[in-house]
Write a protein that holds these residues in place. Structure first.
Motif, short mmCIF file in Angstrom:
data_model
loop_
_atom_site.label_atom_id
_atom_site.label_comp_id
_atom_site.label_asym_id
_atom_site.label_seq_id
_atom_site.Cartn_x
_atom_site.Cartn_y
_atom_site.Cartn_z
N GLY A 20 34.99 -28.92 3.21
CA GLY A 20 34.58 -27.54 3.39
C GLY A 20 35.46 -26.85 4.41
O GLY A 20 36.23 -27.50 5.13
N VAL A 21 35.35 -25.54 4.47
CA VAL A 21 36.23 -24.73 5.31
C VAL A 21 35.41 -23.73 6.11
O VAL A 21 34.44 -23.15 5.60
N GLU A 22 35.79 -23.52 7.36
CA GLU A 22 35.29 -22.43 8.19
C GLU A 22 36.47 -21.53 8.54
O GLU A 22 37.51 -22.03 8.98
N GLU A 23 36.30 -20.22 8.35
CA GLU A 23 37.34 -19.25 8.68
C GLU A 23 36.78 -18.22 9.65
O GLU A 23 35.64 -17.78 9.51
N GLU A 24 37.60 -17.82 10.61
CA GLU A 24 37.25 -16.73 11.53
C GLU A 24 38.04 -15.49 11.12
O GLU A 24 39.25 -15.56 10.92
N LEU A 25 37.33 -14.37 11.01
CA LEU A 25 37.94 -13.12 10.56
C LEU A 25 37.80 -12.05 11.64
O LEU A 25 36.86 -12.05 12.44
N LEU A 26 38.74 -11.12 11.63
CA LEU A 26 38.77 -10.00 12.56
C LEU A 26 38.11 -8.78 11.92
O LEU A 26 38.35 -8.49 10.75
N LEU A 27 37.26 -8.07 12.68
CA LEU A 27 36.65 -6.83 12.22
C LEU A 27 37.47 -5.65 12.74
O LEU A 27 37.70 -5.55 13.95
N VAL A 28 37.91 -4.77 11.85
CA VAL A 28 38.80 -3.68 12.26
C VAL A 28 38.33 -2.36 11.66
O VAL A 28 37.67 -2.32 10.62
N ASP A 29 38.71 -1.28 12.35
CA ASP A 29 38.56 0.06 11.78
C ASP A 29 39.57 0.20 10.64
O ASP A 29 40.77 -0.01 10.86
N PRO A 30 39.13 0.53 9.42
CA PRO A 30 40.07 0.55 8.29
C PRO A 30 41.14 1.62 8.40
O PRO A 30 42.17 1.53 7.73
N PRO A 66 28.11 -14.69 13.91
CA PRO A 66 28.94 -14.23 15.03
C PRO A 66 29.77 -15.36 15.60
O PRO A 66 29.49 -16.55 15.42
N GLU A 67 30.81 -14.97 16.34
CA GLU A 67 31.66 -15.92 17.06
C GLU A 67 31.70 -15.51 18.54
O GLU A 67 30.91 -14.71 18.99
N LEU A 68 32.67 -16.07 19.26
CA LEU A 68 32.76 -15.85 20.70
C LEU A 68 32.87 -14.37 21.05
O LEU A 68 32.28 -13.90 22.02
N TYR A 69 33.61 -13.63 20.23
CA TYR A 69 33.82 -12.21 20.50
C TYR A 69 33.09 -11.35 19.46
O TYR A 69 32.94 -11.75 18.29
N SER A 70 32.70 -10.16 19.88
CA SER A 70 31.96 -9.27 18.99
C SER A 70 32.86 -8.63 17.94
O SER A 70 32.36 -7.96 17.03
#
Length: 383
Positions: A19-29, A63-67
């Motif tokens: 299995g895989v865990e991925e961390e993604l960045l949330l951005v203003d489009p 959630p992860e370490l950063y919002s």
């Protein structure tokens, strides 16, 4: 990946689940600026998951370490098509939830533009910040973790000892962080450089047996440098939550198919190492000093230069090293039905470049980094 009941040690024949865990960045489009909306996005994702049929697909985002970032993950998968399907569905679900919150997801291992990350409100994360101070403020990064099933802790330690030489090539093919805080770092994976500042990260020594592994982690905890045992941040470790080897060396990949290649090679590497352990073949005694040098070269150049070849520990073209990795794990790839996909994926990466190369191509001719983020958002979510 977060349902511990789904993972149990088992013996017997058949493919290892992975299995895989991925961390993604949330951005203003529009602006590309990271947005601290992980709490909102994960609440939306959880609501949609609760409203759905519950078919045992990918896990809801959390959630992860950063919002400004969130984590997605697959359930344990047996076949590569299952894994690829779950990864696509996980990214699509995260993208949809982010869209409802007015943001987008981007599979970028560092934030290209300058911003100040916000810590996720959580007691453990506050303790981490109190302990490590400014290191946490500057360490914003998104990784990809691959879990591969084990039959026993003894097998797991045997695997850890034997996969060490090949982790740097996995870093090289996943490299996806050339820009950080508005600067071209000159590296293919700046995330790796950030991560090396943690005192408990990087390659590990040879263990030989479970007792030595446990003693090592116990001594790390006794030092009171770590907050808890989840902070054993080695490039590969035995998971404390699941009976798996967790390979943690890679950047989050821009394209889903690149993540699939990383996962396929990781499973084949674990299976190959387990077979060598059962046969009594000794691991390469290469030192952690040399492994750090190999990882630095992979971080600096990705697939665009020379890597240290684990067969000689001398520089060799990246393509030659990756093809040596394919040779090393070929029987395991063939047994899993993954050989063609792995070989095609490696050749595609060598011809097209890594995520770092795609980011630099998107930035060419554009003095801002907005085009990098726009392209990343487009590539992150499968069509």
């Amino acid at each position: 990946m977060r349902n511990q009941q789904r993972w149990v040690y088992h013996r017997g024949e058949g493919l290892r689940t992975f299995g895989v865990e991925e961390e993604l960045l949330l951005v203003d489009p529009q602006t590309g600026l990271p947005q601290p909306l992980a709490g909102t996005v994960t609440e939306i994702a959880a609501w949609h998951a609760d409203a759905g049929p519950g078919t045992g697909g990918p896990e809801p985002a959390k959630p992860e370490l950063y919002s400004e970032q969130l984590e997605i993950g697959t359930a344990p998968c047996t076949t590569t098509p299952q894994l690829a399907d779950q990864l696509r569905r996980a990214r699509l679900a995260a993208s949809a939830a982010a869209g409802e919150a007015g943001v987008a997801v981007a599979a970028l291992a560092t934030a290209p533009v300058d911003f100040g990350p916000l810590l996720t409100p959580d007691d453990r994360y506050r303790r981490i910040h109190d302990r490590y101070a400014h290191l946490v403020d500057e360490e914003f990064a998104c990784a990809c973790h691959v879990h591969v099933h084990l039959s026993s802790p003894e097998e797991g330690v045997g695997v850890l000892d034997r996969i060490r030489p090949w982790l740097a090539p996995l870093l090289a093919l996943s490299a996806n962080s050339p820009y950080c805080q508005g600067v071209d770092t000159g590296y293919a994976s700046w995330r790796h450089q950030l991560w090396q500042r943690w005192p408990m990260s990087g390659p590990s020594e040879l263990y030989g047996n479970v007792e030595t592994y446990e003693r090592t982690t116990s001594e790390m905890l006794a030092s009171d440098v770590l907050i808890d045992d989840h902070m054993v941040y080695f490039d590969a470790r035995l998971s404390r939550r699941y009976p798996t080897v967790e390979i943690r060396v890679g950047d989050v990949c821009l394209d889903v198919e690149d993540t699939v290649v990383l996962a396929v090679l990781s499973r084949a590497l674990v299976e190959t190492a387990a077979r060598e352990w059962r046969q009594g073949r000794l691991p390469d005694p290469v030192s952690t000093v040399v492994l750090r040098l190999a990882a630095w070269r992979a971080s600096r150049y990705g697939l665009g230069g020379e890597l240290l070849d684990p067969r000689s520990w001398r520089p060799a073209p990246a393509g030659e090293v990756l093809r040596a990795l394919l040779d090393h794990v070929r029987p395991a790839l063939e047994d899993a039905g993954d050989r063609e996909r792995a070989e095609a994926g490696v050749e595609r990466l060598l011809a097209r470049g890594t995520g770092a190369d795609l980011q630099r191509a998107a930035h060419a001719g554009d003095p801002s980094l907005a085009s990098v983020i726009v392209e990343a958002v487009r590539r992150t979510t499968p069509e």
